[in-house]
Enzyme design. Structure first.
Site, short mmCIF file in Angstrom:
data_model
loop_
_atom_site.label_atom_id
_atom_site.label_comp_id
_atom_site.label_asym_id
_atom_site.label_seq_id
_atom_site.Cartn_x
_atom_site.Cartn_y
_atom_site.Cartn_z
N CYS A 240 38.94 49.38 40.54
CA CYS A 240 37.94 48.44 41.05
C CYS A 240 37.12 48.99 42.22
CB CYS A 240 38.60 47.13 41.44
SG CYS A 240 39.35 46.31 40.02
N CYS B 265 39.99 48.34 47.09
CA CYS B 265 39.94 47.11 46.30
C CYS B 265 40.79 46.04 46.99
CB CYS B 265 40.46 47.37 44.90
SG CYS B 265 42.26 47.56 44.86
N CYS C 218 45.63 39.87 43.94
CA CYS C 218 45.42 40.45 42.63
C CYS C 218 46.74 40.55 41.85
CB CYS C 218 44.81 41.85 42.75
SG CYS C 218 44.60 42.59 41.12
N ARG D 182 34.20 34.15 41.91
CA ARG D 182 33.25 35.24 42.11
C ARG D 182 31.82 34.71 41.95
NH1 ARG D 182 34.60 40.33 38.56
NH2 ARG D 182 36.39 40.54 39.95
N ARG E 189 28.13 41.77 33.31
CA ARG E 189 28.48 41.32 34.67
C ARG E 189 27.29 41.46 35.62
NH1 ARG E 189 34.07 41.55 35.47
NH2 ARG E 189 35.11 40.97 33.54
N CYS F 256 45.95 49.75 41.81
CA CYS F 256 46.38 50.06 40.44
C CYS F 256 45.28 50.88 39.77
CB CYS F 256 46.68 48.77 39.66
SG CYS F 256 45.23 48.02 38.89
N LYS G 87 29.01 46.51 32.01
CA LYS G 87 28.46 46.66 33.36
C LYS G 87 27.21 47.52 33.40
CE LYS G 87 32.86 45.82 35.54
NZ LYS G 87 33.92 46.30 36.44
N LYS H 240 34.36 43.33 28.99
CA LYS H 240 33.30 43.28 30.01
C LYS H 240 32.28 44.39 29.81
CE LYS H 240 36.61 44.07 33.17
NZ LYS H 240 37.35 44.40 34.41
FE1 SRM Z 1 37.90 44.83 39.05
C1 SRM Z 1 40.26 43.32 37.21
C2 SRM Z 1 38.66 42.87 41.61
C3 SRM Z 1 35.08 45.84 40.51
C4 SRM Z 1 37.73 47.48 36.83
N1 SRM Z 1 39.22 43.32 39.27
C5 SRM Z 1 40.10 42.84 38.33
C6 SRM Z 1 40.77 41.57 38.86
C7 SRM Z 1 39.97 40.39 38.41
C8 SRM Z 1 42.27 41.43 38.54
C9 SRM Z 1 42.67 40.71 37.28
O1 SRM Z 1 42.17 41.00 36.20
O2 SRM Z 1 43.57 39.86 37.40
C10 SRM Z 1 40.63 41.81 40.39
C11 SRM Z 1 40.65 40.56 41.28
C12 SRM Z 1 41.35 40.88 42.57
C13 SRM Z 1 41.25 39.82 43.58
O3 SRM Z 1 42.30 39.28 43.99
O4 SRM Z 1 40.16 39.50 44.03
C14 SRM Z 1 39.42 42.70 40.44
N2 SRM Z 1 36.99 44.34 40.67
C15 SRM Z 1 37.50 43.59 41.66
C16 SRM Z 1 36.64 43.65 42.92
C17 SRM Z 1 36.62 42.36 43.72
C18 SRM Z 1 37.11 44.84 43.77
C19 SRM Z 1 36.63 44.86 45.19
O5 SRM Z 1 37.52 45.04 46.03
O6 SRM Z 1 35.45 44.74 45.47
C20 SRM Z 1 35.29 44.04 42.27
C21 SRM Z 1 34.48 42.85 41.85
C22 SRM Z 1 33.23 43.26 41.17
C23 SRM Z 1 32.22 42.17 40.96
O7 SRM Z 1 31.75 41.63 41.95
O8 SRM Z 1 31.86 41.91 39.81
C24 SRM Z 1 35.78 44.80 41.05
N3 SRM Z 1 36.59 46.33 38.67
C25 SRM Z 1 35.55 46.65 39.49
C26 SRM Z 1 35.05 47.94 39.18
C27 SRM Z 1 33.93 48.67 39.92
C28 SRM Z 1 32.58 48.35 39.33
O9 SRM Z 1 32.46 47.50 38.45
O10 SRM Z 1 31.63 48.96 39.79
C29 SRM Z 1 35.81 48.42 38.13
C30 SRM Z 1 35.71 49.83 37.49
C31 SRM Z 1 34.52 49.99 36.63
C32 SRM Z 1 34.85 49.61 35.22
O11 SRM Z 1 34.80 48.43 34.89
O12 SRM Z 1 35.21 50.51 34.44
C33 SRM Z 1 36.78 47.40 37.81
N4 SRM Z 1 38.83 45.32 37.23
C34 SRM Z 1 38.65 46.48 36.54
C35 SRM Z 1 39.56 46.51 35.43
C36 SRM Z 1 39.72 47.64 34.40
C37 SRM Z 1 38.81 47.46 33.26
C38 SRM Z 1 39.06 48.48 32.18
O13 SRM Z 1 38.13 49.10 31.71
O14 SRM Z 1 40.20 48.64 31.76
C39 SRM Z 1 40.32 45.32 35.51
C40 SRM Z 1 41.44 44.87 34.56
C41 SRM Z 1 40.93 44.21 33.34
O15 SRM Z 1 39.75 43.96 33.19
O16 SRM Z 1 41.78 43.94 32.51
C42 SRM Z 1 39.84 44.60 36.65
FE1 SF4 Z 2 43.61 44.60 41.42
FE2 SF4 Z 2 43.90 47.00 40.41
FE3 SF4 Z 2 41.47 45.99 40.71
FE4 SF4 Z 2 42.82 46.71 42.82
S1 SF4 Z 2 42.14 48.08 41.18
S2 SF4 Z 2 41.72 44.77 42.57
S3 SF4 Z 2 44.89 46.25 42.26
S4 SF4 Z 2 43.00 45.22 39.35
#
Ligand code: SRM
Ligand code: SF4
Length: 573
Positions: free
Chosen positions: A487, A438, A444, A82, A151, A483, A219, A217
């Site tokens: 994201c 996402c 993922c 990233r 982040r 899931c 944000k 994390k």
């Molecule tokens: Fe996310 C984890 C992709 C924005 C909440 N997110 C992941 C992981 C890294 C999976 C993992 O932990 O193994 C995903 C990688 C997938 C892949 O194959 O690329 C992933 N998140 C993404 C992206 C790429 C989604 C997208 O399609 O654009 C976004 C990258 C953001 C960036 O550039 O920094 C992304 N993730 C978000 C957002 C939206 C936001 O930040 O505005 C959220 C919800 C907001 C929040 O954080 O509450 C988000 N991602 C999560 C979570 C749940 C966190 C929690 O509070 O429980 C996880 C799981 C974790 O952290 O354990 C996660």
């Molecule tokens: Fe992966 Fe869930 Fe985030 Fe989609 S929402 S990228 S399935 S961790």
């Protein structure tokens, strides 16, 4: 309220990740050794935890997981990288670098994310160092793109609209730089910088984070009303620019938003950030720093699922937080100022900015930039980057703005847009223009269902319903995730799907059109046939019974399909 959270971080039992961070010597661990180990394409679990802080996740290609397992091969390990830039603004040279690296070392695609960053997928371990070096040579970074730190700082992607937008972007960059980790581990491991500081002797310091960084994390996003593209209420800390007659007066501050939850676990829930007051522009960095430090000191280090800032605030109360913050600041926040948001989607097409330059917002389906039989998107953007001397702006809706195009260059860029069939979205349905998905499968590791690879075809089918109902141009915010981690911020969409199992989704309705309200579960664990029949009924009724200017999410509440959710704690109720 969790008892755990009210214990001081030092007295509660800590999670394994806390121990890994602690013994990592400011994020070094054994990464250097793991990266050159020729026996396996993977790295150890401890190093994988640390790798996140360096901007990368170990993954495996889930499409071939079973087959490789049958053949007794190790999973097809690969890394997601990233790359971040505050506010998502990069130069054409940086774009060309991403393009080159994607082709040479990743899977030949670039993914624009929901936080205005880039992702590369499919990088093998032994290429990681080269990739990160090339990213840094062009002055981008992967440091702190993931991990328990602040982040990528999101920002309204249209700094050109007025001087206020420009100033807000400058504040976003300053805040982002201020909250960057100080560890030199990144430079040593990836950029071959010599280890000059003896971190174990206590000389190296993280003045904001300390040696174990944050519990989870963190944000930050900055919105400029009336646009809320950054979904400011989903942020741990959000700033809402208050401006009058082209002058930035300051920011309203909102805290404690977040999306992630687990299915069937009411102790986890999405939450919308709440307003705590107004500050002057020059106070925003200090406020950001102190907020992060409060979460550092009070966030739950025992249970990671409960470690986000939203739970710290909900457990202790907003009043507690405001008091703690003001005490650390030594000054008080003023009363919040009025403003309105009217959308969280992107505005497409050409627009002339306050600086007399031109800007083109293009639709990119789910942020995936690639070449395929139908569309040469990667090539088209490469050709544009070669002649463009403005910038590229990644939007929080996974789209792209070709920014700051001079009048002289506009014709050439228009030609390239046409040659490569790049779209301003005008020929698409309002629903597709407002869609987000996402990544999910196959990369993922947490995906329970498809998302990016499925939403476009589901929308094809929904468009038939929209056409029949006369709703093709209706702007309906639709989001999908594989899931419940959220994201693509699905809990804030007017209609959303959250994966439960292959081909099965929970259907949520009633989110606010401007990202101001959470949606609510309407149907659980349903497949495509049921999704289409449920939505057909509701969309048809919407077409007939909607009030003037009423948005789909508001209608779903008024018509009684779901109850309005005012607080995330009622999300499951
Ligand atoms: Fe996310 C984890 C992709 C924005 C909440 N997110 C992941 C992981 C890294 C999976 C993992 O932990 O193994 C995903 C990688 C997938 C892949 O194959 O690329 C992933 N998140 C993404 C992206 C790429 C989604 C997208 O399609 O654009 C976004 C990258 C953001 C960036 O550039 O920094 C992304 N993730 C978000 C957002 C939206 C936001 O930040 O505005 C959220 C919800 C907001 C929040 O954080 O509450 C988000 N991602 C999560 C979570 C749940 C966190 C929690 O509070 O429980 C996880 C799981 C974790 O952290 O354990 C996660
Ligand atoms: Fe992966 Fe869930 Fe985030 Fe989609 S929402 S990228 S399935 S961790």
């Amino acid at each position: 309220m969790s008892d755990n959270n009210l214990l001081s971080p030092n007295s509660a039992p800590h999670s394994d990740v806390e121990a890994i961070k602690k013994r990592s010597d400011y994020l070094r661990g054994t990464l250097t050794e793991s990266l050159v180990d020729p026996i396996t394409g993977s790295i150890s679990e401890d190093d994988n935890r640390l790798m996140k802080f360096h901007g990368s996740y170990m993954q495996d290609d889930r499409d071939v997981r079973n087959e490789r397992n049958k053949q007794k091969l190790e999973p097809a390990f690969q890394f997601m990288v990233r790359v971040r830039a505050a506010g998502g603004i990069v130069t054409p040279e940086q774009w060309l670098m991403m393009d080159r690296v994607a082709q040479q070392y990743a899977n030949g695609t670039i993914r624009l994310t929901t936080r205005q960053s880039f992702q590369l997928h499919g990088v093998i371990k032994w290429s990681m160092k080269t990739v990160i070096q090339q990213v840094n040579e062009d002055l981008l970074t992967t440091l702190a793109a993931c991990g328990d730190v602040n982040r990528n700082v999101m920002c309204n992607p249209n700094p050109y609209q007025s001087e206020v937008h420009e100033q807000v972007y400058e504040w976003a960059v300053k805040l982002s730089n201020h909250l960057d980790p100080h560890t030199r581990a990144y430079h040593e491991i990836w950029l071959d910088e010599e280890k000059v500081i003896d971190s174990l002797a206590g000389v190296e310091q993280e003045p904001i984070y300390g040696p174990v960084y944050l519990p989870r994390k963190f944000k930050i996003g900055i919105a400029v009303p009336p646009a809320n593209e950054v979904d400011v209420f989903s942020q741990d800390l959000g700033y809402i620019a208050i401006h009058e007659n082209g002058k930035l007066l300051g920011f309203n501050v909102v805290v404690g938003g977040g999306m992630g939850m687990s299915h069937g676990d009411p102790k986890t829930y999405p939450q919308v950030a709440r307003t705590i007051g107004f500050i002057k522009p020059e106070q925003m960095i200090e406020l950001g720093e102190k907020t992060v430090m409060i979460q550092r000191d009070y966030g739950d280090r025992a249970v990671r699922k409960h470690a986000r800032f939203k739970y710290t605030i909900d457990d202790r109360g907003l009043e507690w937080f405001i008091e703690e913050l003001q005490q650390r600041l030594g000054w008080k926040l003023e009363e919040a100022r009025p403003y309105t948001f009217d959308h969280n989607g992107d505005r497409y097409g050409w627009v002339k900015g306050s600086n007399n330059k031109w800007h083109f917002t293009m639709f990119i389906q789910n942020g995936r930039v690639k070449d395929d039989a139908e569309l040469q998107l990667l090539t088209g953007l490469r050709e544009i980057a070669k002649v463009h001397n403005g910038d590229f702006r990644l939007t929080p809706n996974q789209n792209l703005i070709i920014g700051n195009v001079s009048s002289q260059k506009k014709k050439k860029i228009e030609q390239l847009i046409e040659t490569y069939g790049l779209t301003d979205g005008s020929a698409l349905s309002g629903m597709r223009r407002n869609s987000l998905a996402c990544v999910a499968l196959p990369t993922c590791g947490l995906a329970m269902a498809e998302s990016e690879r499925y939403l476009p075809t589901l929308i094809d089918k929904l468009e038939l319903i929209l056409d029949e109902a006369g709703l093709r141009q209706e702007e309906i915010v639709i989001r999908m995730t594989g899931c419940p981690n959220g994201c693509a911020r699905p809990m804030l969409a007017e209609v959303s799907f959250i994966g439960k199992a292959p081909g099965k989704y929970n259907l949520y309705l009633g989110g606010g059109y401007a990202g101001q309200r959470l949606n609510k579960l309407y149907r659980e664990n349903i497949g495509e046939t049921e999704i289409l029949s449920e939505l057909k009924l509701i969309l048809n009724r919407f077409a007939k019974e909607r009030e003037d200017g009423e948005h789909f999410g508001d209608f779903c509440i008024r018509a009684g399909y779901v109850k309005e959710v005012r607080d995330g704690m009622d999300f499951h109720g």
